[in-house]
Write an enzyme that holds these catalytic residues in place. Structure first.
Site, PDB file in Angstrom:
ATOM      1  CE1 TYR A  84       6.479   6.977   0.745  1.00  0.00           C
ATOM      2  CE2 TYR A  84       4.279   7.867   1.149  1.00  0.00           C
ATOM      3  CZ  TYR A  84       5.489   7.399   1.618  1.00  0.00           C
ATOM      4  OH  TYR A  84       5.714   7.352   2.974  1.00  0.00           O
TER       5      TYR A  84
ATOM      6  CD  GLN B 201       7.714   4.157  12.615  1.00  0.00           C
ATOM      7  OE1 GLN B 201       7.294   5.206  12.118  1.00  0.00           O
ATOM      8  NE2 GLN B 201       8.939   3.714  12.406  1.00  0.00           N
TER       9      GLN B 201
ATOM     10  CG  HIS C  57       8.451  -1.261   5.911  1.00  0.00           C
ATOM     11  ND1 HIS C  57       9.120  -0.923   7.066  1.00  0.00           N
ATOM     12  CD2 HIS C  57       7.994  -0.095   5.410  1.00  0.00           C
ATOM     13  CE1 HIS C  57       9.095   0.387   7.231  1.00  0.00           C
ATOM     14  NE2 HIS C  57       8.409   0.920   6.234  1.00  0.00           N
TER      15      HIS C  57
HETATM   16  C1  LIG Z   1       2.985   4.672   2.134  1.00  0.00           C
HETATM   17  C2  LIG Z   1       3.508   3.830   3.256  1.00  0.00           C
HETATM   18  C3  LIG Z   1       4.298   4.419   4.227  1.00  0.00           C
HETATM   19  C4  LIG Z   1       4.755   3.653   5.294  1.00  0.00           C
HETATM   20  N1  LIG Z   1       5.483   4.258   6.286  1.00  0.00           N
HETATM   21  C5  LIG Z   1       5.868   3.541   7.362  1.00  0.00           C
HETATM   22  C6  LIG Z   1       6.529   4.175   8.451  1.00  0.00           C
HETATM   23  O1  LIG Z   1       6.734   5.380   8.449  1.00  0.00           O
HETATM   24  N2  LIG Z   1       6.916   3.402   9.476  1.00  0.00           N
HETATM   25  C7  LIG Z   1       6.684   2.044   9.530  1.00  0.00           C
HETATM   26  O2  LIG Z   1       7.056   1.381  10.492  1.00  0.00           O
HETATM   27  N3  LIG Z   1       6.038   1.433   8.514  1.00  0.00           N
HETATM   28  C8  LIG Z   1       5.615   2.144   7.454  1.00  0.00           C
HETATM   29  N4  LIG Z   1       4.931   1.529   6.440  1.00  0.00           N
HETATM   30  C9  LIG Z   1       4.612   0.087   6.557  1.00  0.00           C
HETATM   31  C10 LIG Z   1       3.241  -0.097   7.220  1.00  0.00           C
HETATM   32  O3  LIG Z   1       3.278   0.252   8.581  1.00  0.00           O
HETATM   33  C11 LIG Z   1       2.782  -1.549   7.130  1.00  0.00           C
HETATM   34  O4  LIG Z   1       3.811  -2.386   7.604  1.00  0.00           O
HETATM   35  C12 LIG Z   1       2.402  -1.974   5.708  1.00  0.00           C
HETATM   36  O5  LIG Z   1       1.812  -0.901   5.013  1.00  0.00           O
HETATM   37  C13 LIG Z   1       1.417  -3.141   5.767  1.00  0.00           C
HETATM   38  O6  LIG Z   1       1.079  -3.570   4.474  1.00  0.00           O
HETATM   39  P1  LIG Z   1      -0.274  -3.117   3.721  1.00  0.00           P
HETATM   40  O7  LIG Z   1      -0.086  -1.707   3.325  1.00  0.00           O
HETATM   41  O8  LIG Z   1      -0.333  -4.042   2.575  1.00  0.00           O
HETATM   42  O9  LIG Z   1      -1.419  -3.281   4.692  1.00  0.00           O
HETATM   43  C14 LIG Z   1       4.445   2.279   5.365  1.00  0.00           C
HETATM   44  C15 LIG Z   1       3.662   1.692   4.379  1.00  0.00           C
HETATM   45  C16 LIG Z   1       3.190   2.462   3.340  1.00  0.00           C
HETATM   46  C17 LIG Z   1       2.312   1.817   2.305  1.00  0.00           C
END
Ligand SMILES: Cc1cc2nc3c(=O)[nH]c(=O)nc-3n(C[C@H](O)[C@H](O)[C@H](O)COP(=O)(O)O)c2cc1C
Length: 386
Positions: free
Chosen positions: A23, A126, A276
């Site tokens: 995940y 968020q 994201h």
């Molecule tokens: C497991 C996971 C859950 C995430 N959940 C959210 C979330 O709840 N809300 C959101 O705005 N972004 C979410 N994101 C996106 C992160 O905020 C971010 O944009 C992204 O992880 C950045 O890329 P990186 O993981 O390569 O650093 C999630 C990312 C991951 C990996």
């Protein structure tokens, strides 16, 4: 814990049950954009500069009126509380001690109140747009009690398909089948099962308790999200958010300069250039590819943050050189949390601090304001070709 980014991911994989590791590390569809995030950063080269008296390096800055000791924060990661026991509280504490912002996801395990009880300063919250506006207003009021900045995520009008989650039982196998598959993965990680699965209970979505209850199972969350995320949302809905949120507002999930312009026009104080983490539109640009045009268009009228693929202080330096005022971390902190809890996240933040300072020294920068596109090198092989 002195370890590089790939090793940290590997260690997290040994600690977490597979459905959870998949995940976190996974992206949507063919995972092209997930790869593009790392690929675009990897292709960038920094200019080494020498003999510049870099004995007074200062990484501090002000973000939305708050002092930050480093130009980055922990971005929202849903279900991060499953990486370690009451994980969001542990991560928020590490961020607070390091003097960087922590952003709590709407879909966190620990709710805003629990994170507030475990920390001493306001953190960020968020928001996803949810159809039930009365619930949303209530959520914003709960957040406003403890949080200083609102990050409104706009790149999820619909939830993209993630094949890994489908296969692992995280989203694809409803009912008993999914539960059994996840239970088998958990049994293969007894330390996690005891520490997080048992002693970290309840592993429900804290902020959604008023609508979901505290005993809802994993597949209920997925179903609720599908039914309640609002795909009809437009810039006009920002008025509703503004009505219930008076503090600084950041729009997260922008990849197009026109959308960045619209966000600022609609009253955003900042934007996050983000796809994201490659989990939504597959085939979209890597964040580092999209960032320069957006930073140029916004030209200081709002704070420009970026995320996607940042795994080290060097990556962070590259995002700043491309025009970001600051960066958000995603998977990097989730893995650190899985590996070492609060201490693991603290070690990660120390590593980013150390590596950013080293990168600044070796590119001849003493202050964050010295970092810019002039630090990006173009390969002479490419120039000769072209
Ligand atoms: C497991 C996971 C859950 C995430 N959940 C959210 C979330 O709840 N809300 C959101 O705005 N972004 C979410 N994101 C996106 C992160 O905020 C971010 O944009 C992204 O992880 C950045 O890329 P990186 O993981 O390569 O650093 C999630 C990312 C991951 C990996």
């Amino acid at each position: 814990m002195l370890t590089g980014p790939d090793h940290l991911e590997e260690l997290a994989g040994k600690r977490l049950p597979r459905f959870l590791f998949d995940y976190i590390r996974g992206g949507s569809y063919g995972e092209e954009t997930l790869r593009a995030n790392r690929g675009a950063l990897g292709e960038l080269k920094l200019k080494q500069r020498v003999m510049r008296d870099v004995s007074h390096i200062d990484t501090s800055m002000s973000l939305f009126g708050q002092a930050a000791s480093l130009p980055f924060g922990l971005g929202p990661v849903g279900l991060a509380g499953m990486c370690a026991r009451r994980g969001e509280v542990q991560a928020a504490r590490a961020a607070e001690a390091a003097g960087v912002p922590f952003c709590l996801s709407t879909v966190s395990v620990c709710d805003v109140g629990e994170v507030a009880a475990g920390t001493t300063k306001p953190f960020w919250f968020q928001l996803y747009m949810i159809r039930d506006r009365a619930f949303l207003a209530d959520l914003l009021h709960r957040a406003a009690e403890h949080c200083s900045v609102l990050v409104f995520t706009v790149d999820m009008p619909v939830a993209a398909l993630r094949y890994r989650d489908f296969r692992s039982g995280m989203s694809g196998a409803p009912g008993l089948k999914g539960q059994l598959r996840r239970a088998m993965h958990a049994m293969a990680r007894p330390a996690w099962s005891l520490d997080v699965g048992l002693r970290g209970a309840p592993l429900s979505l804290g902020n959604l308790k008023p609508v979901l209850g505290s005993k809802a199972a994993m597949q209920d969350f997925a179903g609720w999200i599908m039914r309640n995320f609002d795909p009809s949302v437009t810039w006009d809905d920002l008025a509703f958010v503004r009505e219930h949120w008076q503090g600084p507002l950041i729009i997260k999930g922008v990849l197009d300069p026109d959308d960045a312009e619209a966000a600022v026009g609609a009253g955003a104080d900042g934007i996050v250039v983000s796809n994201h983490g490659g989990r939504q539109l597959d085939g979209a640009l890597g964040s580092a590819e999209a960032l320069p045009a957006i930073a140029a268009r916004i030209d200081g009228r709002a704070t420009v943050l970026a995320d996607g693929g940042v795994r080290s202080g060097i990556d962070l330096m590259k995002m700043l050189a491309l025009g970001a005022d600051g960066v958000l971390l995603g998977r990097a902190w989730a893995y650190a949390l899985a590996v070492g809890g609060q201490a693991g996240v603290a070690a990660l933040l120390q590593g980013f601090d150390r590596d950013l300072r080293a990168a600044m020294a070796m590119t001849g920068c003493n202050r964050l304001a010295d970092i810019g596109p002039h630090l990006l090198a173009h390969s002479s092989i490419e120039s000769a070709d072209g």
